[in-house]
Design an enzyme around this catalytic site. Structure first.
Site, short mmCIF file in Angstrom:
data_model
loop_
_atom_site.label_atom_id
_atom_site.label_comp_id
_atom_site.label_asym_id
_atom_site.label_seq_id
_atom_site.Cartn_x
_atom_site.Cartn_y
_atom_site.Cartn_z
N HIS A 68 -53.82 -37.38 45.13
CA HIS A 68 -54.06 -36.19 44.30
C HIS A 68 -55.39 -35.56 44.75
O HIS A 68 -56.43 -35.82 44.15
CB HIS A 68 -54.11 -36.62 42.82
CG HIS A 68 -54.12 -35.49 41.85
ND1 HIS A 68 -53.53 -35.59 40.62
CD2 HIS A 68 -54.65 -34.25 41.91
CE1 HIS A 68 -53.69 -34.44 39.96
NE2 HIS A 68 -54.39 -33.62 40.73
N GLU A 95 -49.80 -34.70 45.02
CA GLU A 95 -49.73 -34.02 43.73
C GLU A 95 -50.99 -33.20 43.52
O GLU A 95 -52.06 -33.52 44.08
CB GLU A 95 -49.53 -35.03 42.59
CG GLU A 95 -50.65 -36.07 42.51
CD GLU A 95 -50.47 -37.09 41.41
OE1 GLU A 95 -49.33 -37.48 41.11
OE2 GLU A 95 -51.51 -37.50 40.85
N HIS A 215 -47.74 -41.75 34.73
CA HIS A 215 -48.95 -41.71 33.92
C HIS A 215 -48.94 -42.84 32.91
O HIS A 215 -48.04 -42.96 32.10
CB HIS A 215 -49.16 -40.38 33.20
CG HIS A 215 -50.56 -39.88 33.43
ND1 HIS A 215 -51.65 -40.43 32.82
CD2 HIS A 215 -51.03 -38.93 34.26
CE1 HIS A 215 -52.74 -39.82 33.25
NE2 HIS A 215 -52.40 -38.91 34.15
N1 PXP Z 1 -48.45 -38.67 37.97
C1 PXP Z 1 -49.35 -37.67 37.92
C2 PXP Z 1 -48.85 -36.28 37.98
C3 PXP Z 1 -50.72 -37.94 37.83
O1 PXP Z 1 -51.60 -36.92 37.79
C4 PXP Z 1 -51.16 -39.27 37.82
C5 PXP Z 1 -52.63 -39.58 37.78
O2 PXP Z 1 -53.22 -39.19 38.99
C6 PXP Z 1 -50.19 -40.29 37.87
C7 PXP Z 1 -48.85 -39.96 37.93
C8 PXP Z 1 -50.55 -41.74 37.85
O3 PXP Z 1 -51.08 -42.07 36.59
P1 PXP Z 1 -51.79 -43.46 36.37
O4 PXP Z 1 -53.02 -43.47 37.23
O5 PXP Z 1 -52.09 -43.48 34.91
O6 PXP Z 1 -50.82 -44.52 36.78
#
Ligand code: PXP
Length: 262
Positions: A68, A95, A215
């Site tokens: 990201h 992302e 997430h």
């Molecule tokens: N999906 C998206 C769109 C995210 O922004 C994030 C965090 O960067 C994640 C998944 C992964 O989340 P986590 O770090 O809580 O596993």
């Protein structure tokens, strides 16, 4: 000779078919390596090496790598994205918020998938899905550019039927369900926590959309989500996975997350 080359052709066709079938039935684990970059950036040098960790994740069984890149480069840098692209052997997912800079980076790097998230530059982490209805015109234009470049697209949304319908209208290939509300509610009542996500997943499936989720997924809540929505294409996990690796080691941690997807 003809016999052997015919056999080799048959075997490689079999592998292609097998891979396509597995793609359809498997929920893939994409490891988000932002936290590795955060750790590296804390000292300014190259320890841990982001590319090495990504390749090790692949060797340990990850089906994909997610990054990201944010405008302030506080974890993943643009240069990391370029360094990773030619070396990764699994799915590469980038992302981020589709700013002109982000769009330019993704179109140059051409990952397998781009996931659009609506977060502002200052935000600590994504904390909501898109309002796909309000942003329909913007998303349609952005998705069109990625679709033309042959990059699979995914749009981050809450478990909300209308938001999913508008993601489909905008031209997304997939939606990624924002699972923080599921993760938070899980310890109180897991049946109630998962119910809206199962409904949302059914809406996505009825619209022909692929389905990702991410997430706050963890070793505690991942298997239950998978049991209830076994047709998810991919889960994208960073924070808990990297935290678990401090205790279990990266190889065992990845195996344990993979076990949650069976
Ligand atoms: N999906 C998206 C769109 C995210 O922004 C994030 C965090 O960067 C994640 C998944 C992964 O989340 P986590 O770090 O809580 O596993």
């Amino acid at each position: 000779m003809v016999f052997f080359s015919q056999n080799a052709a048959n075997i490689s066709l079999l592998f292609v078919l097998l891979r396509k079938t597995m793609d359809r039935i498997m929920t893939r684990l994409s490891v988000n390596i932002n936290k590795i970059a955060t750790l590296r950036n804390a000292r300014g040098a190259d320890v841990p090496n982001v590319v090495k960790v990504a390749l090790d994740c692949e060797n340990f069984g990850a089906d994909g790598i997610t990054v990201h890149p944010r405008p302030d480069e506080r974890h993943i840098r643009r240069s990391d994205v370029y360094d990773l692209r030619p070396l990764l052997r699994t799915e590469f997912n980038i992302e981020g918020y589709p700013s002109p800079d982000f769009i330019d980076l993704v179109l140059k790097v051409k990952p397998h998938q781009v996931t659009l998230v609506p977060d502002s530059p200052a935000q600590l982490t994504s904390n909501a899905g898109w309002d796909t209805k309000k942003n329909l015109e913007f998303l349609t234009e952005v998705l069109d550019g990625f679709n033309h470049a042959g990059i699979r697209t995914s749009v981050f949304v809450s478990a909300d039927a209308e938001m999913i319908e508008y993601a489909a209208k905008a031209g997304a290939d997939r939606v990624e369900l924002y699972t923080e509300p599921y993760a938070t509610a899980y310890s109180q009542n897991k049946e109630a926590a998962v119910a809206p996500f199962v409904e949302a997943a059914k809406v996505a499936r009825s619209l022909g959309l692929g389905l990702n989720a991410g997430h706050d997924l963890s070793l505690v809540n991942l298997n239950y989500l998978y049991q209830n929505i076994p047709w998810m294409d991919e889960v994208s996990i960073g924070h808990s996975l990297i935290s678990d690796a401090l205790y279990l080691g990266l190889e065992r941690t990845i195996q344990e997350y993979k076990n949650c997807l069976r």
